[in-house]
Write a protein that holds these residues in place. Structure first.
Motif: not given
Length: 121
Positions: A63-68
């Motif tokens: 997961l990217s930061k945004k998705n996390a």
């Protein structure tokens, strides 16, 4: 300078990596492993969630930061772990995809039936 260390790997993966080296895709096992790690690093992964599909079926989701952040927010709202939340979201999406595929196949069949009727009338 490169750091030297030892790793252990499943036999099937080691054979696959050796095959890639034999095919000159990688110059060595080290080159292949370093390439894969660099690719993962480029993904700017913020979090890794392990999904347990079965007894021995574990799949990592990067997961990217945004998705996390989105996953954390939904997890808190549902009062579930990130792993459980992601599993539910994936299951629901796969269910939707399956439903849409079946509907699309029905539409294709209906269009074919209509075109047959038109052709034979």
């Amino acid at each position: 300078m490169k750091e030297r260390f030892t790793i252990s790997m499943d036999n099937d993966l080691a054979r696959w990596l050796d095959q890639l080296c034999d095919e000159k895709i990688f110059s060595s096992r080290s080159h292949g492993i370093e390439f894969c790690v660099k690719q993962i690093k480029k993904m700017n992964i913020e979090k890794v969630v392990l999904l347990h599909w079965g007894k021995k079926e574990v799949e990592p989701v990067f997961l990217s930061k945004k998705n996390a952040q989105i996953l954390t927010k939904i997890s808190e709202e549902l009062n579930l772990s990130p792993e459980d939340t992601l599993g539910i979201l994936l299951y629901k999406e796969l269910e939707n995809i399956s439903k849409n595929t079946k509907e699309s196949e029905k539409e294709d069949l209906n269009e074919k039936e209509i075109s047959r009727k038109i052709f034979f009338e």
